[in-house]
Design an enzyme around this catalytic site. Structure first.
Site, short mmCIF file in Angstrom:
data_model
loop_
_atom_site.label_atom_id
_atom_site.label_comp_id
_atom_site.label_asym_id
_atom_site.label_seq_id
_atom_site.Cartn_x
_atom_site.Cartn_y
_atom_site.Cartn_z
N CYS A 22 -1.33 9.18 2.37
CA CYS A 22 -1.28 8.64 0.93
C CYS A 22 -2.26 8.90 0.31
O CYS A 22 -2.11 9.22 -1.13
CB CYS A 22 -1.04 7.16 1.08
SG CYS A 22 -2.46 5.98 1.82
N GLU A 73 0.73 -1.28 -0.05
CA GLU A 73 -0.03 0.03 -0.01
C GLU A 73 0.84 1.15 0.08
O GLU A 73 1.50 1.61 0.93
CB GLU A 73 -0.90 0.04 1.18
CG GLU A 73 -2.26 1.09 1.02
CD GLU A 73 -1.79 2.24 1.42
OE1 GLU A 73 -1.52 3.01 0.57
OE2 GLU A 73 -1.94 2.87 2.80
#
Length: 478
Positions: free
Chosen positions: A253, A219
C-alpha cells in the site's frame, strides 16, 4: 503449487464469535500478566515458525525470504516485545489536569478493552498485516477473530494451525474462507473491526459495521506520489525509489505509485534508475530470487493490461520489461512521458510499474497531487526547507516521508494511518493499543461537595445564574 484451503463452515462462525464473547465476560483478558504471555507467545510464533512461514509465502507467490524475515517476521517480534514492555504504562489510569474545584471529584480515564474484535487482513504482507493489529488487540485485552486472505492459501492454512498452538484458543481464533464466509462474519456484531485492503471492500466492511454502530480502522492505500526536487541527487533518489518499488514487486500500500519530476531532470532520473537496476539485478529481475512474483493470474493480467494500454514511453536499456505469465512474474518497468489521462494513473498500480510525469514547477506538482484522492503517503526527495514546508502545508496524505521510501514504517512510535480514500484509524505500537481500547471516563463526587453543588438545585436563584453561567460574561479576545 496451490493447495485447497479448508474454509471454516459458515454455521460455525456465529458459535466462534459467541465463544469469544463468553471468554471476554470471564475477564480472563483483563490480566496484564496474561496479556504479556500472549504477546510473548506471538513473538515465539514468529521466531520458531519462521522457516515454515517463509516457505508458505514462497509457495503462495514466490515472496523472497529476505522480505519475509525483515519486513514481516522481525516486525511482529519487535511489536510484540515492545508492547509487552510498555503494557503497564499504556494501561495506567490517567488523572487529567482539571480546575482546582474539580480535583476532589477524582476525574479519571480508565483504559478498558473494547471487547471481541475482528481483524481482516490482506494477502500482500499477510504476516505483519495480520499480527501487527493482533498485537494491539492483545495488548488492549480484547478477544479476536482473525480472517486472513484466501489469496494466500498456504499461509492462511498455516496460520490456522499455528494460532491455537501458541495462543489461548479460548480468546483468539482464525476463520478461513472467501466471500460467503466473510459475508457471514460481517453480519455479526463486533466491538471493533480492523480491515486492511482496498477501498471497494472497505466500503462493504464499513457499511456492515454501521448496522451495528461498530467502530472501524480501515488501512487502505491509493496512489502514493513521489516528488523529486530539481536540486536533489537524481542517482540517489532513483536508487531509493526503485528499492521501494521492488519490495514485494510493488504489491504494498505504500509503494511509490508515480513520480513527479522537473521536466529537465526526467532523463537524468531515468539514468539513475538504470544504474540502480543493474546493481540490484545484474541479470535482470525475472529469475532473481530476491524479487517476488505477482499473487495471482487476475493481478498479472490487470497489470499487463495497464502497461499495454499506456501511451507513455517504456524505458529500455537495462529495463527489458520481461513477463512470464506461467510463473506470474513481471520485471520492473519505468514509463516516462506519462500524462494525466494515462492508463497507469487510472487506479492504484500495486505492482512493479512506475510512471514518470514531467512537471514544470512545484506548483504543478502540488496541483497534480491535490487533484486526486488523498494518498496513504507522500514521498518527496528534497533538502530545500521551503519545498518541504510547502508540501507539508499545501497537500494532504496519511503520512509524508522525505528522502526515502518505506523507511517511515520502521518507526513504530509514529502513528500510521490514511486519510480520506486511503483510510482512517491509527496503528503501530501505542496507536494499535489505542485502537482497541475504550477510554472510560469517571468521576467520584464526595459527599463533602454537597455545599458546593447546592446552587444547581431548583428553585434557581440569581446567584446560581451568576456563578454557574459565568462563562457568558468572560471577555473574548479580538
Amino acid at each position: 503449487m496451490s493447495i485447497a484451503l479448508t474454509y471454516t463452515p459458515i454455521e460455525e462462525i456465529p458459535r466462534i464469535r459467541n465463544e469469544l464473547r463468553s471468554t471476554f465476560k470471564t475477564e480472563l483478558t483483563r490480566s496484564l500478566e496474561w496479556r504479556k504471555r500472549q504477546l510473548y507467545q506471538l513473538a515465539r510464533l514468529a521466531q520458531n515458525e519462521a522457516e515454515a512461514i517463509c516457505d508458505a509465502l514462497a509457495r503462495d507467490f514466490a515472496k523472497p525470504r529476505f522480505e519475509v524475515i525483515v519486513a514481516e517476521l522481525a516486525g511482529v517480534v519487535n511489536f510484540a516485545l515492545k508492547s509487552a514492555e510498555k503494557l503497564e504504562e499504556w494501561t495506567q489510569p490517567e488523572q487529567p489536569d482539571v480546575p482546582n474545584f474539580q480535583r476532589s471529584w477524582k476525574p479519571t480515564i480508565y483504559k478498558v478493552p473494547k471487547g471481541v474484535v475482528l481483524i481482516i487482513s490482506p494477502w500482500n504482507y499477510p504476516m505483519i498485516l495480520t499480527l501487527q493489529p493482533l498485537v494491539g488487540a492483545i495488548a488492549a485485552g480484547c478477544c479476536a477473530v482473525i480472517k486472513p486472505s484466501e489469496a494466500v492459501p498456504h499461509f492462511s492454512k498455516l496460520l490456522a494451525e499455528l494460532v491455537p498452538k501458541y495462543l489461548d484458543a479460548s480468546a483468539y481464533r482464525v476463520i478461513n474462507g472467501a466471500v460467503p464466509e466473510t459475508t457471514k462474519i460481517l453480519e455479526l456484531q463486533w466491538d471493533h473491526i480492523f480491515y486492511t485492503g482496498n477501498g471497494r471492500i472497505a466500503r462493504i466492511v464499513a457499511s456492515a459495521a454501521a448496522k451495528h454502530l461498530t467502530p472501524c480502522s480501515l488501512e487502505l492505500g491509493g496512489k502514493s506520489p513521489v516528488v523529486v526536487d530539481a536540486s536533489y541527487d537524481m542517482e540517489l533518489a532513483a536508487k531509493r525509489i526503485l528499492w521501494g518499488k521492488c519490495n514485494n514487486a510493488g504489491q504494498i500500500c505504500v509503494a511509490p505509485d508515480y513520480i513527479l519530476v522537473p521536466r529537465q531532470k526526467q532523463d537524468e532520473l531515468v539514468r539513475g534508475f538504470e544504474k540502480a537496476y543493474k546493481a540490484f539485478f545484474p541479470n535482470g529481475a525475472l529469475d532473481d530470487a530476491h524479487y517476488g512474483g505477482i499473487v495471482n493470474d487476475f493481478h498479472f493480467q490487470r497489470l499487463s493490461a495497464l502497461l499495454d494500454r499506456s501511451q507513455g514511453e517504456q524505458v529500455g536499456g537495462a529495463f527489458e520489461g520481461k513477463r512470464d505469465p506461467t510463473r506470474r512474474r513481471i520485471e520492473p518497468v519505468i514509463v516516462k512521458g506519462v500524462d494525466e489521462n494515462d492508463s497507469l494513473l487510472e487506479e492504484e498500480i500495486f505492482g512493479p510499474l512506475l510512471p514518470i510525469i514531467a512537471v514544470d514547477s512545484l506548483d504543478d506538482a502540488i496541483d497534480f497531487i491535490n487533484a486526486r484522492p488523498h494518498p496513504l503517503v507522500l514521498y518527496a526527495f528534497t533538502e530545500d526547507p521551503v519545498v518541504k514546508e510547502r508540501l507539508i502545508n499545501e497537500t494532504q496524505s496519511g503520512g509524508i516521508a522525505f528522502n526515502d521510501t518505506f523507511q517511515h514504517l520502521a518507526v513504530g512510535e509514529l502513528p500510521f494511518s490514511g486519510i480520506g480514500e486511503s483510510g482512517y484509524g491509527y496503528q503501530f505500537m501505542r496507536y494499535s493499543f489505542d485502537a482497541f481500547t475504550h477510554l472510560r471516563s469517571s468521576v467520584d463526587i464526595p459527599k463533602s461537595e454537597e455545599p458546593n453543588l447546592s446552587l444547581r438545585y431548583p428553585p434557581y436563584k440569581a446567584e446560581a445564574y451568576q456563578l454557574l453561567g459565568s462563562a457568558l460574561n468572560v471577555p473574548i479576545p479580538e
